[in-house]
Design a protein around this motif. Structure first.
Motif, PDB file in Angstrom:
ATOM      1  N   SER A  21       0.846  -1.193   0.000  1.00  0.00           N
ATOM      2  CA  SER A  21       0.000   0.000   0.000  1.00  0.00           C
ATOM      3  C   SER A  21       0.879   1.239   0.000  1.00  0.00           C
ATOM      4  O   SER A  21       2.037   1.203   0.386  1.00  0.00           O
ATOM      5  CB  SER A  21      -0.915   0.012   1.225  1.00  0.00           C
ATOM      6  N   TYR A  22       0.323   2.331  -0.437  1.00  0.00           N
ATOM      7  CA  TYR A  22       1.077   3.562  -0.564  1.00  0.00           C
ATOM      8  C   TYR A  22       0.457   4.636   0.316  1.00  0.00           C
ATOM      9  O   TYR A  22      -0.717   4.613   0.637  1.00  0.00           O
ATOM     10  CB  TYR A  22       1.120   3.996  -2.027  1.00  0.00           C
ATOM     11  N   ALA A  23       1.276   5.615   0.680  1.00  0.00           N
ATOM     12  CA  ALA A  23       0.840   6.643   1.619  1.00  0.00           C
ATOM     13  C   ALA A  23      -0.354   7.411   1.072  1.00  0.00           C
ATOM     14  O   ALA A  23      -0.424   7.742  -0.087  1.00  0.00           O
ATOM     15  CB  ALA A  23       2.000   7.593   1.895  1.00  0.00           C
ATOM     16  N   GLN A  24      -1.296   7.668   1.965  1.00  0.00           N
ATOM     17  CA  GLN A  24      -2.486   8.422   1.613  1.00  0.00           C
ATOM     18  C   GLN A  24      -3.124   8.860   2.921  1.00  0.00           C
ATOM     19  O   GLN A  24      -2.843   8.300   3.974  1.00  0.00           O
ATOM     20  CB  GLN A  24      -3.455   7.554   0.804  1.00  0.00           C
ATOM     21  N   LYS A  25      -3.968   9.871   2.876  1.00  0.00           N
ATOM     22  CA  LYS A  25      -4.650  10.310   4.082  1.00  0.00           C
ATOM     23  C   LYS A  25      -5.454   9.141   4.644  1.00  0.00           C
ATOM     24  O   LYS A  25      -6.195   8.481   3.905  1.00  0.00           O
ATOM     25  CB  LYS A  25      -5.577  11.476   3.761  1.00  0.00           C
ATOM     26  N   PRO A  26      -5.344   8.861   5.951  1.00  0.00           N
ATOM     27  CA  PRO A  26      -6.005   7.679   6.518  1.00  0.00           C
ATOM     28  C   PRO A  26      -7.508   7.622   6.260  1.00  0.00           C
ATOM     29  O   PRO A  26      -8.065   6.545   6.094  1.00  0.00           O
ATOM     30  CB  PRO A  26      -5.710   7.812   8.015  1.00  0.00           C
ATOM     31  N   ASN A  27      -8.153   8.771   6.222  1.00  0.00           N
ATOM     32  CA  ASN A  27      -9.616   8.807   6.067  1.00  0.00           C
ATOM     33  C   ASN A  27     -10.021   9.173   4.641  1.00  0.00           C
ATOM     34  O   ASN A  27     -11.136   9.636   4.401  1.00  0.00           O
ATOM     35  CB  ASN A  27     -10.187   9.849   7.042  1.00  0.00           C
ATOM     36  N   TYR A 436      -7.378   2.550   5.299  1.00  0.00           N
ATOM     37  CA  TYR A 436      -6.950   2.399   6.693  1.00  0.00           C
ATOM     38  C   TYR A 436      -8.160   2.040   7.540  1.00  0.00           C
ATOM     39  O   TYR A 436      -9.162   2.752   7.549  1.00  0.00           O
ATOM     40  CB  TYR A 436      -6.336   3.715   7.157  1.00  0.00           C
ATOM     41  N   SER A 437      -8.056   0.914   8.251  1.00  0.00           N
ATOM     42  CA  SER A 437      -9.201   0.486   9.059  1.00  0.00           C
ATOM     43  C   SER A 437      -8.741  -0.422  10.192  1.00  0.00           C
ATOM     44  O   SER A 437      -7.548  -0.654  10.394  1.00  0.00           O
ATOM     45  CB  SER A 437     -10.235  -0.227   8.169  1.00  0.00           C
ATOM     46  N   THR A 438      -9.708  -0.927  10.914  1.00  0.00           N
ATOM     47  CA  THR A 438      -9.476  -1.739  12.099  1.00  0.00           C
ATOM     48  C   THR A 438      -8.966  -3.140  11.752  1.00  0.00           C
ATOM     49  O   THR A 438      -9.398  -3.750  10.777  1.00  0.00           O
ATOM     50  CB  THR A 438     -10.782  -1.872  12.889  1.00  0.00           C
ATOM     51  N   ILE A 439      -8.065  -3.649  12.582  1.00  0.00           N
ATOM     52  CA  ILE A 439      -7.662  -5.052  12.544  1.00  0.00           C
ATOM     53  C   ILE A 439      -7.628  -5.552  13.987  1.00  0.00           C
ATOM     54  O   ILE A 439      -7.689  -4.745  14.919  1.00  0.00           O
ATOM     55  CB  ILE A 439      -6.303  -5.267  11.839  1.00  0.00           C
ATOM     56  N   GLU A 441      -7.103  -7.021  17.846  1.00  0.00           N
ATOM     57  CA  GLU A 441      -6.325  -6.635  19.024  1.00  0.00           C
ATOM     58  C   GLU A 441      -6.123  -5.130  19.126  1.00  0.00           C
ATOM     59  O   GLU A 441      -5.075  -4.647  19.564  1.00  0.00           O
ATOM     60  CB  GLU A 441      -4.956  -7.349  19.049  1.00  0.00           C
ATOM     61  N   GLY A 442      -7.133  -4.375  18.717  1.00  0.00           N
ATOM     62  CA  GLY A 442      -7.099  -2.927  18.872  1.00  0.00           C
ATOM     63  C   GLY A 442      -6.162  -2.202  17.932  1.00  0.00           C
ATOM     64  O   GLY A 442      -5.825  -1.042  18.166  1.00  0.00           O
ATOM     65  N   LYS A 443      -5.759  -2.856  16.853  1.00  0.00           N
ATOM     66  CA  LYS A 443      -4.808  -2.251  15.924  1.00  0.00           C
ATOM     67  C   LYS A 443      -5.508  -1.756  14.664  1.00  0.00           C
ATOM     68  O   LYS A 443      -6.700  -1.982  14.461  1.00  0.00           O
ATOM     69  CB  LYS A 443      -3.717  -3.263  15.566  1.00  0.00           C
ATOM     70  N   TYR A 444      -4.711  -1.091  13.814  1.00  0.00           N
ATOM     71  CA  TYR A 444      -5.203  -0.535  12.552  1.00  0.00           C
ATOM     72  C   TYR A 444      -4.178  -0.806  11.464  1.00  0.00           C
ATOM     73  O   TYR A 444      -2.975  -0.905  11.739  1.00  0.00           O
ATOM     74  CB  TYR A 444      -5.438   0.981  12.673  1.00  0.00           C
ATOM     75  N   ALA A 445      -4.645  -0.914  10.222  1.00  0.00           N
ATOM     76  CA  ALA A 445      -3.727  -1.149   9.107  1.00  0.00           C
ATOM     77  C   ALA A 445      -4.382  -0.716   7.805  1.00  0.00           C
ATOM     78  O   ALA A 445      -5.605  -0.551   7.723  1.00  0.00           O
ATOM     79  CB  ALA A 445      -3.327  -2.626   9.034  1.00  0.00           C
ATOM     80  N   SER A 446      -3.555  -0.550   6.772  1.00  0.00           N
ATOM     81  CA  SER A 446      -4.050  -0.201   5.443  1.00  0.00           C
ATOM     82  C   SER A 446      -4.029  -1.439   4.549  1.00  0.00           C
ATOM     83  O   SER A 446      -3.003  -2.109   4.449  1.00  0.00           O
ATOM     84  CB  SER A 446      -3.179   0.888   4.814  1.00  0.00           C
ATOM     85  N   PHE A 447      -5.159  -1.730   3.925  1.00  0.00           N
ATOM     86  CA  PHE A 447      -5.267  -2.852   2.997  1.00  0.00           C
ATOM     87  C   PHE A 447      -5.740  -2.339   1.642  1.00  0.00           C
ATOM     88  O   PHE A 447      -6.403  -1.293   1.541  1.00  0.00           O
ATOM     89  CB  PHE A 447      -6.274  -3.890   3.489  1.00  0.00           C
ATOM     90  N   ASN A 448      -5.432  -3.098   0.603  1.00  0.00           N
ATOM     91  CA  ASN A 448      -5.932  -2.851  -0.740  1.00  0.00           C
ATOM     92  C   ASN A 448      -6.906  -3.945  -1.132  1.00  0.00           C
ATOM     93  O   ASN A 448      -6.750  -5.096  -0.739  1.00  0.00           O
ATOM     94  CB  ASN A 448      -4.787  -2.880  -1.765  1.00  0.00           C
ATOM     95  N   GLY A 449      -7.903  -3.618  -1.957  1.00  0.00           N
ATOM     96  CA  GLY A 449      -8.748  -4.663  -2.513  1.00  0.00           C
ATOM     97  C   GLY A 449     -10.168  -4.204  -2.782  1.00  0.00           C
ATOM     98  O   GLY A 449     -10.641  -3.226  -2.198  1.00  0.00           O
ATOM     99  N   THR A 450     -10.823  -4.910  -3.674  1.00  0.00           N
ATOM    100  CA  THR A 450     -12.263  -4.695  -3.822  1.00  0.00           C
ATOM    101  C   THR A 450     -12.972  -5.118  -2.542  1.00  0.00           C
ATOM    102  O   THR A 450     -14.099  -4.705  -2.299  1.00  0.00           O
ATOM    103  CB  THR A 450     -12.830  -5.459  -5.034  1.00  0.00           C
ATOM    104  N   SER A 451     -12.285  -5.923  -1.725  1.00  0.00           N
ATOM    105  CA  SER A 451     -12.807  -6.267  -0.395  1.00  0.00           C
ATOM    106  C   SER A 451     -12.982  -5.040   0.480  1.00  0.00           C
ATOM    107  O   SER A 451     -13.783  -5.041   1.410  1.00  0.00           O
ATOM    108  CB  SER A 451     -11.867  -7.246   0.319  1.00  0.00           C
ATOM    109  N   MET A 452     -12.205  -3.987   0.203  1.00  0.00           N
ATOM    110  CA  MET A 452     -12.315  -2.734   0.945  1.00  0.00           C
ATOM    111  C   MET A 452     -13.323  -1.799   0.289  1.00  0.00           C
ATOM    112  O   MET A 452     -13.967  -0.981   0.951  1.00  0.00           O
ATOM    113  CB  MET A 452     -10.954  -2.036   1.001  1.00  0.00           C
TER     114      MET A 452
END
Length: 527
Positions: A21-27, A436-439, A441-452
């Motif tokens: 994934s590449y940098a982008q505004k989290p929201n 950028y979303s929830t994963i 154990e209270g963590k967050y991460a950025s994923f790519n996909g049509t799943s998102m």
């Protein structure tokens, strides 16, 4: 030691590592193109200008996925609670056939545990048919079996191709890793900085290539360790897992860990209440996009503000089984879900009739289904993709949206390079790059996909149904389709090694990106 081939060195990191994934505004997916110069869906603008002071009713969204961490700080307030069930007493208090289904249900387990890894449907179909066709040639096959034999041969060729590809990419990543490890050893630090790589004196062409790649990555943000863990190690794990489980003809966890009669597609009451399962990363991420708590000043803000999410676990690491998908749809519908998010899909189907029947049931109950288009950069007007809205009878499910993934820039890169498309099979596009979303154990991460991208649309559908509860599922779909921001320029994607430029309108029915602001304005005009 596996060395990187010249061919592998020429591949982009995104090809080697689909997790990149590449940098982008989290929201960014909630932002507005005109105001923020980012092609989001204008969610924040809608809240500020259209929804302030308006009342809404809670809407239940079924997250049919690989598991949801219902204790995540950003989800626990909005996770569905079955108030008719008493937690932990080992009884089916609400008499729905499922014991202790407090937050949903898991069709991938039993009292013995839960399935983590599964085979592909392609692997299962070959395993089913190989006894009959493995030692048969085209001349000796019985006339009545000719069509099935030809299908078997095509699947076998595809399977061999998948195995070869997984082995090749595994070798490439291992080679990449070995060179990176060597460079890091020369630098003499476990977690080198951007400056360390800029100062590094490369000796070989491969070291020069690694240096260039890592400088580029670290300039985007994050640490070397983040990149190494999330891209190299995770990439290696992904493709090794594919060989060990997904493409392993001898692997079948179902009999031991689920124990159902898989041949009985009408069997419904199996599984356990563990909606988190062995790995809830994907489903937790999806749930956060839909409805992460917008009131707690933590983490992220989901699309919808008055929504509950129900976890229904049906998707392992590998291909989901049709029986589980059908039962997941029915369970969510029976327990009140009005929108279902289905961020999964596959190229083959074992029992499409069972899924069709469940989709028809959802249609009869005024439920909107939202499905991810898939991540193979394929035209699914031409390529098979299951489940889908077209029934075996030739009719289609009306309240069913298929979603492709878009990026943040309104230029030729707008179509995510991995996203499937289809002028008649895909309805809309939505943000699906670096989300950028929830994963767990209270963590967050950025994923790519049509799943998102699919949960962006599912969240929008739930938002509309929340503020305009009298609208039907069909009306909500119509509103989402009519209110897209039309894209009137070409986009580029790969066909083999070549770049192909096409009008964005050729990629989906609506020809645009979903937009919450436009949709809510349009919804207000419906009677």
């Amino acid at each position: 030691m596996n060395n990187l081939s010249k061919r592998a060195l020429q591949l982009s990191l995104l090809v080697i590592f689909p997790f990149l994934s590449y940098a982008q505004k989290p929201n960014w997916f909630n932002l507005d193109l005109k105001t923020d110069t980012t092609f989001g869906i204008s969610t924040e603008k809608a809240y500020a200008e259209l929804l302030k002071g308006k009342k809404s009713k809670p809407v239940l969204v079924g997250v049919l996925d690989g598991g949801v961490d219902y204790n995540h700080e950003d989800l626990k307030r909005i996770v569905w609670v079955n108030k008719r069930e008493i937690a932990g007493n080992g009884k089916d208090d609400d008499k729905n056939g499922y014991i202790d289904d407090i937050h949903g249900w898991n069709y991938l387990g039993s009292a013995k545990g839960s399935v983590a890894h599964e085979t592909l449907e392609l692997t299962r179909l070959l395993r089913r048919d190989r006894k009959k066709f493995e030692n048969v040639d085209a001349v000796s096959v019985a006339p009545a079996d000719k069509e099935a034999y030809e299908a078997y041969q095509k699947m076998k060729a595809k399977y061999d191709e998948e195995v070869a590809e997984a082995k090749g990419i595994t070798a490439n990543i291992e080679g990449f890793k070995n060179v990176v490890d060597g460079v890091v050893k020369k630098i003499g630090k476990e977690n080198p900085t951007l400056g360390d790589f800029q100062s590094f004196q490369a000796v070989t062409p491969m070291e020069t290539r690694i240096k260039t790649v890592l400088i580029s990555q670290l300039q985007e943000g994050g640490t070397f360790k983040d990149f190494y863990d999330a891209q190299i190690l995770k990439g290696l794990e992904h493709y090794k897992s594919s060989l060990d489980y997904n493409l392993n003809m001898d692997y079948d966890p179902r009999p031991e860990l689920v124990g159902d009669n898989y041949a009985d597609s009408k069997e419904r009451f199996y599984g356990n209440s563990d909606i988190k399962g062995p790995d809830a990363s994907h489903g937790t991420h999806v749930g956060g996009i839909i409805a992460a708590d917008r009131t707690n000043n933590l983490g992220i803000k989901g699309v919808a503000d008055n929504v509950q999410i129900m976890g229904v676990r049906a998707v392992p690491d590998g291909d989901e089984r049709d029986k589980d998908v059908a039962n997941s749809i029915r369970y969510a519908v029976d327990n009140g879900a009005k929108v279902l998010n289905m961020s999964f899909g596959k190229a083959y189907s074992w029992d499409k009739a069972a899924v069709d029947a469940a989709v028809k049931y959802a249609m009869s109950k005024d439920v909107l289904l939202v499905q991810a288009a898939g991540n193979d950069n394929k035209d699914i007007d031409k390529e098979t993709n299951f489940p889908n809205r077209k029934y075996l009878t030739g009719e289609t499910a009306a309240a069913y949206l298929v979603v492709g993934a878009s990026g943040p820039k309104d230029d030729e890169t707008l179509k995510a390079d991995f996203s499937n498309f289809g002028k008649t099979a895909v309805d809309v596009f939505a943000p699906g790059v670096n989300i950028y979303s929830t994963i767990p154990e209270g963590k967050y991460a950025s994923f790519n996909g049509t799943s998102m991208a699919a949960p962006v649309v599912a969240g929008l559908a739930a938002l509309i149904r929340s503020y305009y509860p009298k609208l039907t599922a069909l009306q909500v779909k119509e509103i989402i389709m009519k209110s897209v921001v039309k894209v009137n320029h070409n986009v580029t994607y790969k066909v083999g090694e070549e770049d192909k430029s096409v009008p964005f309108s050729d990629l989906c029915i609506s020809g645009g990106i979903v937009n919450a602001y436009n949709a809510l304005k349009l919804a207000a005009t419906y009677k």
